[in-house]
Design a protein around this motif. Structure first.
Motif, short mmCIF file in Angstrom:
data_model
loop_
_atom_site.label_atom_id
_atom_site.label_comp_id
_atom_site.label_asym_id
_atom_site.label_seq_id
_atom_site.Cartn_x
_atom_site.Cartn_y
_atom_site.Cartn_z
N PRO A 19 0.80 -1.24 0.00
CA PRO A 19 0.00 0.00 0.00
C PRO A 19 0.83 1.28 0.00
O PRO A 19 0.39 2.30 -0.52
CB PRO A 19 -0.81 -0.10 1.30
N PHE A 20 2.01 1.24 0.54
CA PHE A 20 2.83 2.44 0.66
C PHE A 20 3.77 2.63 -0.52
O PHE A 20 4.43 3.67 -0.62
CB PHE A 20 3.64 2.39 1.96
N LEU A 21 3.86 1.68 -1.40
CA LEU A 21 4.83 1.75 -2.50
C LEU A 21 4.23 2.20 -3.83
O LEU A 21 4.98 2.44 -4.76
CB LEU A 21 5.50 0.38 -2.68
N THR A 22 2.92 2.30 -3.92
CA THR A 22 2.29 2.66 -5.18
C THR A 22 1.16 3.66 -4.94
O THR A 22 0.62 3.75 -3.85
CB THR A 22 1.75 1.41 -5.90
N ASN A 23 0.82 4.41 -5.99
CA ASN A 23 -0.30 5.35 -5.91
C ASN A 23 -1.59 4.73 -6.42
O ASN A 23 -2.58 5.43 -6.61
CB ASN A 23 0.00 6.62 -6.71
N ARG A 24 -1.60 3.44 -6.64
CA ARG A 24 -2.81 2.76 -7.09
C ARG A 24 -3.54 2.18 -5.89
O ARG A 24 -2.93 1.62 -5.00
CB ARG A 24 -2.46 1.65 -8.06
N LEU A 25 -4.86 2.33 -5.90
CA LEU A 25 -5.70 1.78 -4.84
C LEU A 25 -5.90 0.30 -5.11
O LEU A 25 -6.39 -0.09 -6.18
CB LEU A 25 -7.05 2.49 -4.79
N ARG A 30 -5.87 3.89 -10.36
CA ARG A 30 -4.89 4.96 -10.21
C ARG A 30 -5.53 6.16 -9.50
O ARG A 30 -6.61 6.60 -9.87
CB ARG A 30 -4.35 5.39 -11.56
N LEU A 31 -4.84 6.64 -8.48
CA LEU A 31 -5.28 7.82 -7.75
C LEU A 31 -4.23 8.92 -7.88
O LEU A 31 -3.04 8.63 -7.92
CB LEU A 31 -5.47 7.50 -6.27
N ALA A 32 -4.69 10.16 -7.94
CA ALA A 32 -3.75 11.27 -8.00
C ALA A 32 -2.97 11.39 -6.70
O ALA A 32 -1.76 11.63 -6.70
CB ALA A 32 -4.48 12.58 -8.29
N HIS A 33 -3.67 11.22 -5.59
CA HIS A 33 -3.02 11.30 -4.27
C HIS A 33 -3.73 10.34 -3.33
O HIS A 33 -4.92 10.43 -3.13
CB HIS A 33 -3.10 12.73 -3.73
N LYS A 34 -2.97 9.42 -2.78
CA LYS A 34 -3.54 8.50 -1.79
C LYS A 34 -3.34 9.09 -0.41
O LYS A 34 -2.24 9.46 -0.06
CB LYS A 34 -2.83 7.14 -1.85
N LEU A 40 -4.80 2.59 5.02
CA LEU A 40 -5.41 1.73 6.03
C LEU A 40 -6.36 0.71 5.41
O LEU A 40 -6.36 -0.46 5.80
CB LEU A 40 -6.16 2.57 7.07
N LEU A 41 -7.15 1.15 4.45
CA LEU A 41 -8.05 0.23 3.75
C LEU A 41 -7.26 -0.89 3.09
O LEU A 41 -7.62 -2.07 3.23
CB LEU A 41 -8.88 0.98 2.70
N GLU A 42 -6.19 -0.54 2.41
CA GLU A 42 -5.38 -1.57 1.74
C GLU A 42 -4.71 -2.49 2.75
O GLU A 42 -4.56 -3.69 2.49
CB GLU A 42 -4.33 -0.91 0.86
N LEU A 43 -4.29 -1.95 3.89
CA LEU A 43 -3.70 -2.80 4.93
C LEU A 43 -4.72 -3.81 5.46
O LEU A 43 -4.41 -4.99 5.65
CB LEU A 43 -3.17 -1.95 6.08
N PHE A 44 -5.96 -3.35 5.70
CA PHE A 44 -7.02 -4.25 6.19
C PHE A 44 -7.35 -5.32 5.15
O PHE A 44 -7.54 -6.49 5.49
CB PHE A 44 -8.27 -3.48 6.57
N VAL A 45 -7.44 -4.94 3.89
CA VAL A 45 -7.74 -5.90 2.84
C VAL A 45 -6.60 -6.92 2.72
O VAL A 45 -6.84 -8.13 2.63
CB VAL A 45 -7.99 -5.18 1.48
#
Length: 99
Positions: A19-25, A30-34, A40-45
């Motif tokens: 989650p911390f290495l990419t700007n993609r959800l 692709r997100l402009a800014h995460k 946190l959402l990506e960590l839970f998933v």
């Protein structure tokens, strides 16, 4: 330790840092800014995927052992420790060198 256990630990390390290495959800959108909520959402998933995979591996090896809340707190803390290097890079190291 067996080979599936090593693979599980390696996957946990990858899922915790991704989650911390990419700007993609979720690695797809692709997100402009995460912001931190996305992380946190990506960590839970990722934690859910790892828990499901661990349960699957344990059920294939034999009977699944009942765990109390202490086990889950310990595993969640270990998962957060795995995420620490990429978190530091994202919020402390990278932002300091981008200015």
């Amino acid at each position: 330790m067996t080979t599936p256990m090593y693979i599980l630990l390696l996957l946990a390390l990858i899922f915790a840092n991704a989650p911390f290495l990419t700007n993609r959800l979720l690695g797809i959108f692709r997100l402009a800014h995460k912001h931190f909520g996305h992380h946190l959402l990506e960590l839970f998933v990722g934690f859910g995927i790892m828990a499901g995979l661990a349960y699957l591996l344990e059920s294939r090896a034999g009977s699944v052992h009942h765990q109390d809340w202490e086990f889950y707190v310990t595993v969640a803390c270990l998962y957060l420790i795995f995420a620490f290097p990429a978190f530091v890079w994202r919020y402390f190291w990278r932002s300091k060198h981008h200015q």
